[in-house]
Design a protein around this motif. Sequence first.
Motif, PDB file in Angstrom:
ATOM      1  N   SER A 148     -54.149 129.933 -15.398  1.00  0.00           N
ATOM      2  CA  SER A 148     -55.123 130.475 -14.446  1.00  0.00           C
ATOM      3  C   SER A 148     -54.925 129.929 -13.038  1.00  0.00           C
ATOM      4  O   SER A 148     -55.031 130.666 -12.051  1.00  0.00           O
ATOM      5  N   ILE A 149     -54.628 128.638 -12.941  1.00  0.00           N
ATOM      6  CA  ILE A 149     -54.434 128.025 -11.625  1.00  0.00           C
ATOM      7  C   ILE A 149     -53.140 128.524 -10.988  1.00  0.00           C
ATOM      8  O   ILE A 149     -53.103 128.890  -9.806  1.00  0.00           O
ATOM      9  N   GLN A 150     -52.073 128.568 -11.789  1.00  0.00           N
ATOM     10  CA  GLN A 150     -50.776 128.975 -11.263  1.00  0.00           C
ATOM     11  C   GLN A 150     -50.799 130.389 -10.698  1.00  0.00           C
ATOM     12  O   GLN A 150     -50.155 130.681  -9.678  1.00  0.00           O
ATOM     13  N   LYS A 151     -51.533 131.283 -11.330  1.00  0.00           N
ATOM     14  CA  LYS A 151     -51.571 132.673 -10.878  1.00  0.00           C
ATOM     15  C   LYS A 151     -52.107 132.793  -9.458  1.00  0.00           C
ATOM     16  O   LYS A 151     -51.708 133.673  -8.701  1.00  0.00           O
ATOM     17  N   GLN A 152     -53.011 131.886  -9.097  1.00  0.00           N
ATOM     18  CA  GLN A 152     -53.587 131.927  -7.759  1.00  0.00           C
ATOM     19  C   GLN A 152     -52.704 131.231  -6.726  1.00  0.00           C
ATOM     20  O   GLN A 152     -52.924 131.360  -5.523  1.00  0.00           O
ATOM     21  N   LEU A 153     -51.709 130.482  -7.201  1.00  0.00           N
ATOM     22  CA  LEU A 153     -50.842 129.730  -6.288  1.00  0.00           C
ATOM     23  C   LEU A 153     -49.500 130.408  -6.048  1.00  0.00           C
ATOM     24  O   LEU A 153     -48.704 129.924  -5.245  1.00  0.00           O
ATOM     25  N   THR A 154     -49.261 131.516  -6.756  1.00  0.00           N
ATOM     26  CA  THR A 154     -47.980 132.203  -6.616  1.00  0.00           C
ATOM     27  C   THR A 154     -47.717 132.580  -5.155  1.00  0.00           C
ATOM     28  O   THR A 154     -48.554 133.201  -4.500  1.00  0.00           O
TER      29      THR A 154
END
Length: 375
Positions: free
Chosen positions: A280-286
């Motif tokens: 979930s966090i990674q998806k927002q940091l792409t």
Amino acid sequence: MAQVVPDKILINQFLNAAHLQRLKIDLSEFYLVQPAPTEFIPAPAQGVLAWQIRENDSALYEVMQKLNSTEAQQEIETERKILELFNGGCQIPIGVFCKVENGNYHVWVSHAMSWDAFPKRVFIKTNSVNGLAENAVEKVHQVSTASVFITRDISEQDYFFRALNAFGYKVFGSSLIETKAVDFREQHEHSVVTEISGCDWIFFSSKNGVNHFFAQQPQISANTKFGVTGQGTAMALRQHGFTESFCGTSTDMEETAKQFAEIANGKKVLFPQAEDSLQSIQKQLTGKAEILNLIVYKTIPKSGIEIPTSDITVFTSPSNVAAYFANTGSPQLKNVIAIGKSTEAKLHEHGITNVSVPSSPDETGLAEAVFSLNN
């Protein structure tokens, strides 16, 4: 510094942040924690500046309205109303904090019957101030003998157990999943393993991620900073001798990711995670940070578990939701609490739509959520 802190030895000391700022003391050698007002709930109506004028001075009153914050006024009036309903003054052990955000009232109340009694905390979110104070006080005074099942192994020393047990709740807990370490040194992405020491940040989404990562004794640079999703994960990190530079406060991972992205923009971030992580966090940091995913454990659902019938069921992860329904089929759940939005979404997949989500993804928030139900 020696005059303020003799011998420079501090063990769990509470210091006044405003005083320290005015004194301009260098505290860089200490580990400092400044609790949020939602965590360490302050006395009602704290930190507000007020002007007193003559009652019949209408001209000055009009001028003063330009300085007045309507939002702050609403918050303070709510806090003072709750204090009034408790017949409170300076000697009552009570904390109240109200925050108006996007048209919604968020209210936290902590109250104890005496100074040495266990406090009861409730959280209410509503779009109307009508009856808000009365509702908060009613929930604090609410007496319950409800049974609570939480999908987490729990001991009598845990805050969640102690808080609920102190007010008559019957608490049962058992994790419906088990975790198994994955040796990241044997993974095919050897480049990720070799880059651990070069990461600017290491971000953990769970206590399991913390424990399985450090169990493999990774080489970490002294300049690496740590981020966590909440206080529970932060505590696990501290047990390994490290402290967090970022700690999320929201049960919505998307919101936590947005907060983290502001400070991790352009940085290299390592995510020790489960094999089936939702990322979930990674998806927002792409596109905003260099992301390195490292699988350090996998979750395995337990089978054949006898799950007790309860008035309130608390789910602590999407994996536990899946395991619960695998063991019980389609149970008739009465009151349901999900630790965060991802867990809530998993419950929705199983047709459970009436779900409460706490204000914070930790034991304090979960206990607040239980107390705030209409039992």
